[in-house]
Every structure is written in C-alpha cells, then in structure tokens.
Design a protein around this motif. Structure first.
Motif, PDB file in Angstrom:
ATOM      1  N   THR A  20      49.106  72.458  31.195  1.00  0.00           N
ATOM      2  CA  THR A  20      49.341  73.899  31.106  1.00  0.00           C
ATOM      3  C   THR A  20      49.016  74.401  29.702  1.00  0.00           C
ATOM      4  O   THR A  20      48.432  75.482  29.557  1.00  0.00           O
ATOM      5  N   LEU A  21      49.371  73.627  28.679  1.00  0.00           N
ATOM      6  CA  LEU A  21      49.025  74.032  27.309  1.00  0.00           C
ATOM      7  C   LEU A  21      47.512  74.165  27.133  1.00  0.00           C
ATOM      8  O   LEU A  21      47.042  75.049  26.418  1.00  0.00           O
ATOM      9  N   LEU A  22      46.762  73.286  27.786  1.00  0.00           N
ATOM     10  CA  LEU A  22      45.302  73.369  27.700  1.00  0.00           C
ATOM     11  C   LEU A  22      44.765  74.571  28.467  1.00  0.00           C
ATOM     12  O   LEU A  22      43.768  75.179  28.064  1.00  0.00           O
ATOM     13  N   ASP A  23      45.422  74.926  29.568  1.00  0.00           N
ATOM     14  CA  ASP A  23      44.944  76.001  30.441  1.00  0.00           C
ATOM     15  C   ASP A  23      45.444  77.386  30.064  1.00  0.00           C
ATOM     16  O   ASP A  23      44.949  78.385  30.592  1.00  0.00           O
ATOM     17  N   ILE A  24      46.400  77.475  29.157  1.00  0.00           N
ATOM     18  CA  ILE A  24      47.088  78.737  28.895  1.00  0.00           C
ATOM     19  C   ILE A  24      46.157  79.838  28.375  1.00  0.00           C
ATOM     20  O   ILE A  24      46.411  81.018  28.566  1.00  0.00           O
ATOM     21  N   ASP A  25      45.057  79.469  27.745  1.00  0.00           N
ATOM     22  CA  ASP A  25      44.137  80.478  27.217  1.00  0.00           C
ATOM     23  C   ASP A  25      43.075  80.912  28.227  1.00  0.00           C
ATOM     24  O   ASP A  25      42.299  81.821  27.942  1.00  0.00           O
ATOM     25  N   ASP A  26      43.047  80.281  29.404  1.00  0.00           N
ATOM     26  CA  ASP A  26      42.110  80.699  30.445  1.00  0.00           C
ATOM     27  C   ASP A  26      42.475  82.098  30.928  1.00  0.00           C
ATOM     28  O   ASP A  26      43.649  82.445  31.020  1.00  0.00           O
ATOM     29  N   GLU A  27      41.487  82.879  31.261  1.00  0.00           N
ATOM     30  CA  GLU A  27      41.756  84.250  31.717  1.00  0.00           C
ATOM     31  C   GLU A  27      42.498  84.279  33.055  1.00  0.00           C
ATOM     32  O   GLU A  27      43.172  85.250  33.373  1.00  0.00           O
ATOM     33  N   ASP A  28      42.389  83.216  33.835  1.00  0.00           N
ATOM     34  CA  ASP A  28      43.068  83.159  35.136  1.00  0.00           C
ATOM     35  C   ASP A  28      44.508  82.664  35.027  1.00  0.00           C
ATOM     36  O   ASP A  28      45.239  82.701  36.022  1.00  0.00           O
ATOM     37  N   PHE A  29      44.909  82.216  33.860  1.00  0.00           N
ATOM     38  CA  PHE A  29      46.265  81.695  33.712  1.00  0.00           C
ATOM     39  C   PHE A  29      47.270  82.815  33.956  1.00  0.00           C
ATOM     40  O   PHE A  29      47.129  83.928  33.478  1.00  0.00           O
ATOM     41  N   GLY A  30      48.319  82.496  34.717  1.00  0.00           N
ATOM     42  CA  GLY A  30      49.362  83.477  34.995  1.00  0.00           C
ATOM     43  C   GLY A  30      49.121  84.274  36.260  1.00  0.00           C
ATOM     44  O   GLY A  30      49.915  85.138  36.611  1.00  0.00           O
TER      45      GLY A  30
END
Length: 113
Positions: A73-83
């Motif tokens: 999740t820490l790696l993915d948190i900056d993806d625009e689709d996160f959240g």
C-alpha cells in the motif's frame, strides 16, 4: 485524494508497521520459551505446548501477511487510482481507509450491494 490525506494514511501505515514489527519481535522472544522436553513434562503439557506453538505460528503468518499488504500500500499510495474502489470506481471513504489503508473496495461493494 489530497496530498494531506495521503500523508495522513502514510502515518497510519507507518504506525501500524511499527506496531506489527514490535509484536513480531516480542513473539520471537516468547516462541523461544516454548520447549518440548519429552522427559520433564507430561503428555498434556506437551500437547498444550504444541498447540500454543501452532497458534503462535498462525499469528506470525497473519502478521507477516498484513505487513506485506501495508508495504505494498505504501508503494501504491501515490497512484492516481489509490483510494478508489476497484469494483465501482467510487472513492473509498477516508474514515474507512484510516482504519484499514489496504482496502481496495468501498463499503457498498464489500457488502455486495
């Protein structure tokens, strides 16, 4: 999701990772105390020790799985689709993500609505 919200979630994740790592270290110390000396204890005591060991191993596996999800999740948190929900595309409530930042589905989709 705003950068402030992402930073909040990073803090939540970091705190949970720290807690899990501390639990892992404490559990390793306790695991060393579980011995299976065939001569010094009775059959029921050995069975109890085996059961405690199995439960400790299962807990350690769940802890490691959660650590992996949090680190991903820490790696993915900056993806625009996160959240955003992977099923319907709607935003996942921030309150829900604060409780469990690894969630990928909104409450509606999780309930199956």
């Amino acid at each position: 999701m705003t950068e402030e919200e992402r930073n909040t979630l990073r803090g939540v994740i970091a705190a949970r990772i720290s807690q899990l790592e501390q639990e892992s270290a404490a559990a390793e110390n306790l695991a060393e105390d579980i011995t299976l000396d065939q001569q010094s204890v009775g059959r029921l005591s050995r069975m109890d020790a085996i059961q405690r060991r199995a439960m400790a191993d299962a807990t350690a596996q769940r802890r490691q799985a959660e650590l992996q999800r949090l680190r991903k999740t820490l790696l993915d948190i900056d993806d625009e689709d996160f959240g955003y929900c992977t099923d319907c595309g709607e935003p996942i409530a921030m309150a829900r993500l604060k409780i469990n930042p690894t969630l990928t589905r909104c409450a509606e989709c999780t309930r199956g609505a």
